[in-house]
Design an enzyme around this catalytic site. Structure first.
Site, short mmCIF file in Angstrom:
data_model
loop_
_atom_site.label_atom_id
_atom_site.label_comp_id
_atom_site.label_asym_id
_atom_site.label_seq_id
_atom_site.Cartn_x
_atom_site.Cartn_y
_atom_site.Cartn_z
NE ARG A 229 -5.86 8.63 -10.15
CZ ARG A 229 -6.85 8.00 -10.78
NH1 ARG A 229 -8.01 7.82 -10.16
NH2 ARG A 229 -6.68 7.55 -12.00
CG ASP A 253 -13.86 4.28 -4.80
OD1 ASP A 253 -13.94 3.16 -4.25
OD2 ASP A 253 -13.69 4.42 -6.03
CD GLU A 258 -5.92 3.85 -4.34
OE1 GLU A 258 -5.84 3.28 -5.45
OE2 GLU A 258 -6.78 4.72 -4.11
CG HIS A 277 -9.32 3.60 -6.66
ND1 HIS A 277 -8.14 4.29 -6.67
CD2 HIS A 277 -10.09 4.17 -7.63
CE1 HIS A 277 -8.17 5.22 -7.60
NE2 HIS A 277 -9.35 5.17 -8.20
CB ILE A 278 -14.45 -0.81 -6.47
CG1 ILE A 278 -15.14 -0.47 -5.14
CG2 ILE A 278 -13.35 -1.84 -6.23
CD1 ILE A 278 -16.47 0.18 -5.24
N GLY A 279 -14.92 2.58 -7.72
CA GLY A 279 -15.96 3.39 -8.32
C GLY A 279 -16.17 3.09 -9.79
#
Length: 308
Positions: A229, A253, A258, A277-279
């Site tokens: 986060r 990430d 966001e 943030h596509i992990g």
């Protein structure tokens, strides 16, 4: 037919099949918190599957039939857990459903930072050949410090061990650690790590845990990876540490706000490798998280009598 609200535009077909006895309502691609409240008031769902946006007390109060809030993923910081507890609403998460995907993203970011993958790629495309002047970092024999030893952290630990790295980790709740992970306290993470990777939930107790004071305790030239986060990091302090060389590179990430807006100071800054943030966003993880979120919601509903 009772309603299950999904705070997103879609859900894996395998998850929808599990929910066939319910009327599934989608909130759309990027719903606002006010839109979630309005949908709750309109449809009075018995369950909410949370993909995007926040679910707070106002949404819960707008849906008197609500019995469970199920996260499409592992992090529940976008759900007001205290408000849910006060209203007898259970909060559940799809813990571990995206562990492989996120751990692989952490590995990719660590390697990209250590091997200067992004900057060398840009230089090559611009016609340069930097073999005589560039030296990458070899990870074998170096120390990876993990903050959080849940499903994602431990999966990443196994990958790092395979690279020949020494793995240390802090997690007050972890039990039964594999022999290649050494349990330490947080001061040891800051002091001993060549790479620090964050894999813990965000809470009031650890918000901005990566800050000017903790970064000053690290070895000069440390690599920081965050697939957890964004709120765990004081972004101003990290920017200063990267500019000064205290942090060699940061692979991120997730971010404090966001989606990242144009003009963010990390954009275009040397030493940052960024992903949106596509992990946990892979085809397999999409199915795994959707199915887990659906099953978790149904499990709670099956044990509770919902009002007519």
């Amino acid at each position: 037919m009772s309603v299950i609200l999904v705070t997103g535009a879609d859900l894996a077909p395998q998850a929808l099949e599990l929910l066939h006895d319910h009327d599934v309502v989608f909130a759309g691609k990027t719903p606002t918190e006010d839109e979630i409240v309005a949908l709750c008031a309109r449809h009075n769902p018995v369950a909410i599957i949370v993909r995007y946006s926040k679910v707070g007390a106002a949404a819960m109060d707008a849906a008197p039939a609500l019995r469970v809030i199920s996260k499409h993923g592992s992090g529940t910081d976008t759900i007001d857990r205290r408000a849910a507890q006060e209203r007898g609403i259970e909060v559940v998460a799809a813990a571990g459903a995206n562990a492989a995907a996120v751990a692989e993203q952490a590995l990719a970011l660590m390697l990209a930072c250590a091997k200067s993958v992004v900057s060398l790629d840009a230089r090559m495309h611009a016609g340069h050949w930097d073999k005589a002047t560039h030296k990458s970092l070899e990870l074998g024999g170096r120390t990876l410090g993990l903050v959080g030893l849940g499903a994602i952290g431990l999966r990443f630990a196994r990958m790092a061990d395979a690279l020949g790295m020494r793995v240390i980790g802090f997690d007050p709740f972890a039990k039964g650690l594999p022999d290649y992970v050494m349990r330490v306290e947080m001061p040891d993470i800051w002091r001993e790590s060549d790479v620090i990777s964050l894999h813990c939930p965000l809470s009031d107790g650890n918000r901005k845990m990566v800050n000017a004071q903790t970064l000053a305790q690290t070895q000069r030239g440390v690599i920081l990876v965050n697939t957890a986060r964004g709120g765990l990091i004081d972004e101003d302090a990290l920017l200063a540490a990267v500019k000064s060389g205290q942090v060699m590179a940061a692979g991120l990430d997730s971010f404090a706000v966001e989606p990242m807006v144009a003009g963010h100071p990390f954009q275009g800054q040397k030493g940052f490798v960024l992903s949106p943030h596509i992990g946990g966003v892979t085809g397999d993880a999409y199915v795994n998280m959707g199915v887990a979120a659906a099953r978790n919601a149904l499990a709670v509903l099956a044990t509770q009598r919902t009002p007519a």
